[in-house]
Design a protein around this motif. Sequence first.
Motif, PDB file in Angstrom:
ATOM      1  N   SER B 202     111.643  16.737  47.285  1.00 22.05           N
ATOM      2  CA  SER B 202     110.729  17.579  47.994  1.00 22.05           C
ATOM      3  C   SER B 202     109.571  16.653  48.295  1.00 22.05           C
ATOM      4  O   SER B 202     109.171  16.790  49.272  1.00 22.05           O
ATOM      5  CB  SER B 202     110.390  18.771  47.003  1.00 22.05           C
ATOM      6  OG  SER B 202     109.097  19.167  47.457  1.00 22.05           O
ATOM      7  N   GLY B 206     108.002  15.627  52.178  1.00 17.68           N
ATOM      8  CA  GLY B 206     106.838  16.067  52.547  1.00 17.68           C
ATOM      9  C   GLY B 206     105.980  15.082  52.662  1.00 17.68           C
ATOM     10  O   GLY B 206     104.862  15.008  53.383  1.00 17.68           O
ATOM     11  N   THR B 208     103.873  12.188  54.721  1.00 14.56           N
ATOM     12  CA  THR B 208     103.474  12.271  55.809  1.00 14.56           C
ATOM     13  C   THR B 208     103.173  10.760  56.581  1.00 14.56           C
ATOM     14  O   THR B 208     103.602  10.437  57.483  1.00 14.56           O
ATOM     15  CB  THR B 208     102.402  13.178  56.260  1.00 14.56           C
ATOM     16  OG1 THR B 208     102.806  14.476  55.788  1.00 14.56           O
ATOM     17  CG2 THR B 208     102.041  13.389  57.495  1.00 14.56           C
ATOM     18  N   THR B 236     107.526  15.575  59.362  1.00 16.61           N
ATOM     19  CA  THR B 236     105.821  15.420  58.965  1.00 16.61           C
ATOM     20  C   THR B 236     105.587  14.912  60.166  1.00 16.61           C
ATOM     21  O   THR B 236     104.214  15.094  60.493  1.00 16.61           O
ATOM     22  CB  THR B 236     105.728  14.789  57.755  1.00 16.61           C
ATOM     23  OG1 THR B 236     106.634  13.718  57.611  1.00 16.61           O
ATOM     24  CG2 THR B 236     106.406  15.798  56.456  1.00 16.61           C
ATOM     25  N   LEU B 265     109.036  22.934  57.009  1.00 11.88           N
ATOM     26  CA  LEU B 265     108.829  21.993  56.217  1.00 11.88           C
ATOM     27  C   LEU B 265     108.436  22.713  54.731  1.00 11.88           C
ATOM     28  O   LEU B 265     108.726  22.516  53.618  1.00 11.88           O
ATOM     29  CB  LEU B 265     107.570  21.113  56.497  1.00 11.88           C
ATOM     30  CG  LEU B 265     107.614  19.855  55.705  1.00 11.88           C
ATOM     31  CD1 LEU B 265     108.481  18.838  55.795  1.00 11.88           C
ATOM     32  CD2 LEU B 265     106.291  19.336  56.130  1.00 11.88           C
ATOM     33  N   THR B 269     110.366  22.833  51.182  1.00 10.98           N
ATOM     34  CA  THR B 269     109.832  22.094  49.983  1.00 10.98           C
ATOM     35  C   THR B 269     109.833  23.174  48.850  1.00 10.98           C
ATOM     36  O   THR B 269     110.165  23.060  47.725  1.00 10.98           O
ATOM     37  CB  THR B 269     108.448  21.524  50.245  1.00 10.98           C
ATOM     38  OG1 THR B 269     107.643  22.373  51.022  1.00 10.98           O
ATOM     39  CG2 THR B 269     108.608  20.217  51.064  1.00 10.98           C
TER      40      THR B 269
END
Lengths: 410, 287, 318
Positions: B202, B206, B208, B236, B265, B269
């Motif tokens: 996760s 996520g 970025t 991301t 997203l 997640t």
Amino acid sequence: MRLPRFPTLRAVNNSIPRRLLALAAASTLVLAACGDDEESDPTDAGGGTTAEPSDTTTDDPGTTVAEPGTTMGGDTTMGGDTTMGGDTTMGPDTTMGGDTTTPGSTGGTVALEGGSVSVSGSSTVEPISVRVGELALEESGGDLQATVEGPGTGDGFELFCGGETDISDASRPIDEEEIAACEEAGVEYVELEVAIDGLTVLTSPDNADVTCLDVPALYALLGPESEGVTEWSAASELAGTVGSEYVDQLPEAPLDIFGPGQESGTYDTMVEFLGDPIEAQEQEETLRADYTSSARDAEIVAGVEGSSSSLGWVGYAFFVGEGDALKAIEIDGGDGCVAPTEETIADGSYSFSRSLFIYVNTAKAEENPAVASYVDLYLSDAGLATVSDAGYVDLPADRIEAARQAWADR
Amino acid sequence: MRGVFLGAALTAVVLSALILYTLFKGTFDFFRAIEWDFATLADSGWYPRSSRFDLRTIVIGSIVVSLIAMLVAVPLGLGTAIYLAEYASRRVRRIVKPIVEVLAGMPSVAVGFFAVYVIAPDLVSRVFDPRQPKNMLVAGLGIGLLVIPIMASVCEDALAAVPGSLREASYGVGAKKVTTVFQVVLPAAVSGIVAAFIISASRAIGETMVATMAAGAVDTAVYKGFSPLEPGMTMTAAMTNAVGGSDQAAAEAPFKVLFFVGFLLFMVTLLLNTIGDRYVQRVRQKY
Amino acid sequence: MALATPALGGRTAGDVVRANLTKSQRDVPGLLALIALLTSVLVTILVLFTLIGTILVDAVPFLRDRGGSFVTRTIGSNPDVIGLWPGLYGSFIIGLGVIVIAFPLGIAAAVYLEEYAKPTRFTRFVQINIRNLAGVPAVVYGVLGFTIFAGWLGGLTGGKTVIAAALTLAVLVLPIVMITSMEAIRAVPQGIRDAGYGVGASRWETIRDHVLSYAAPGILTGTVLSLARALGEAAPLIVVGALAGGVGLLPETSLDGKFTALPMLIYGWSGQPTDADNRWQFSNSAAAASVILLALVLFFNFAAILLRNRYERTRTGS
């Protein structure tokens, strides 16, 4: 010899000692956990002082005095070595750049009013506006503060006509939609030409087969009909159809395209230059969509350098800054192949020449003397000297005069 | 006093509601901006300003980058955790653990810098000779570094939760250390390790900045399939690029897609974290 | 005792057992496992050292040369003269925002959930909510900040300003503050509370003087870590509209105008083209800014680790 930039194997020769040094340095840092505080100390010290722009003696943007020969080789590694084994670098005061464009050489010094100015728009013009901003900051003793950013000409006009910015940089003239938007919002402006740029079509120096192209060939590579073409040679047929004389120049190599996106004036300029074949083929006025685009010119340049058979286009400044790491493709505008140089761009023999502009909101210039001061400085000799410093070509004297006149008549 | 505290606790609920509302509303606006033309979501390549939002491009980008990150983080993180929990002496632990924690506190931009200036030229370009120095492999390796400490710390918690009696029983019947660790302790901690895996995944999806700085594609991405040596774009990175330093298109689809991708997203997640949480709870209940 | 021993090549069973227990055996799988584990630990450490080392090698000569001027000047076009003042200013305001907003809110929420709330379905819902919030990617918080703090509350924050950014990051670390504070408060022994009530203190007085003071080191550890996290985040700042370092210019540092922060400068400076005319390159300034950011973040991290160690010692020591 100039070392290529980071994406290539810059550190091949020296990376092992460099890594070792790195390790040594790191161990000292990590084990002595608080070793960092040394670096953060100036932070605290600076906490109280406000940003003072300069020591006013020797620091302008411009050519450096400090040993250009030695810095060439790649400062990172060199610097690393010197400091690790005893410091030989100069004191902070002597190294601050230094400049050849003496402020006094202007046609009359500009009296600058303090205040803030916001500039946005073309990333192509941005380097000039930033340098003028730096000059303003310095000449005014920190009072004239210009904030400059470069999201792209189109995005810049959006902000400008919304009244959010004072000045909009543009790498093409304002278009009809934008004029309408400004009119609707009651934003009045004056257009000032500030420099000449040659839209430079780039490839990697490794791409030896490609040296010169004409507009139909570029249309076949970049135009709306080229979508899905992933090899240079795959564009040959279309290039022939639209009348290119350089069909045999297209190698059998992958075509990796990097360029500005639709928010960019440099994109629009390319569309404009491809206008004839676009019209002849009855296509929409766009380019193919399937390439890697970026609003940051640095990313475009890095992409073109990274691939051995790349194609890209940027403002001239982003090419000259890169030297041997890039190759500019010569353009045949009908009178044979011409490479972009300061001379060919200035005299217009390079057919992809174009003007760079700033648009000034006249109402804001009226109510905010800082805006007027900034433009005054921009159009002064000292201000326009930043044009060549940024990597663009100076306007001829008559066009400078025209711009100054337009500004005076606003 | 109680009311004040209750109010503070409720901010969490309010925040969740605001996030959901923002994402739903923005997603709705995005669909309205593309006039509910779902074909644009399956048009090859990610070219927002040309109204082509090929989800496949960025979803595959995220999958490839996260898979590489996990390939780095799982063995290194799990290995570090097992070593710290089962083998390391008190003294070694006191040195190694803070180092891993330093890595956990590393700002992702610093790792992005490292990816661009070291991983790309000195590692990936030299070993694999890719067409572009910045590619999904570079981003994946960088994100892997950031995920190692998460993997390590959740795994270590799981191993520490295995009761000592299990180990003693194993030694008692004459098992060696390696047998005890790998055939008794690890199986007993398996739900915790699964949790660590899911939580790490996760995080990798996520993350970025490293993806924005090092994955190769910038404002647009050409669809290149699963090849890790090609430039790519993660979900991301698609979000940060949609903003692109300007709000010009704030009312239009190329900007509004920010909300849609954010929504996807968020859902991915959330799903992973919920499953991961389940497994963590299972560890707690078991022992 | 004369037990019949099985034929063991002249040795007794006792001998065999003794030999098995004492003779040196080569435990191949055990050795391999240990090597594999040690390798993973060493690789992890090595990578971290290389990372920090590379940054230092690029940064230290630059910092020595530029000295304080790199701190006090503003961003611009020439790495020989630029500085990171606007970034420091932005990060300072963001840190302040986190301290002023996230800390009190987060701790208060934790007090409610651990001390006041009954284990109802609602309480469980809130707790799950907080855990989920902690897992939301940072960039999604950016979207929230853009819509709420820079949009709806634009009148208060001035739109896409450093205040909106500070609020966004405060909200981003809020669930972390809540979770760590809850854990710290949960670890307070019941006896501490009983002692408070025993001397006639009210619930609030007990919480304030007994529970919170006992839990303070744990809470502090969590809050300090979350501050470090907030200072290092860049993704939400991009979405909220921070200016990246690079070619732009930002001489002003104000609460209501364009802003930037340390991680944004590193992001913008990384990957800028080199210029042979310059003494220093943007890669140097990016590394130098990384060193300063790392120093700040590591300082807070170490502070948190030290606090925790001290806390563990005092609790287990007696």
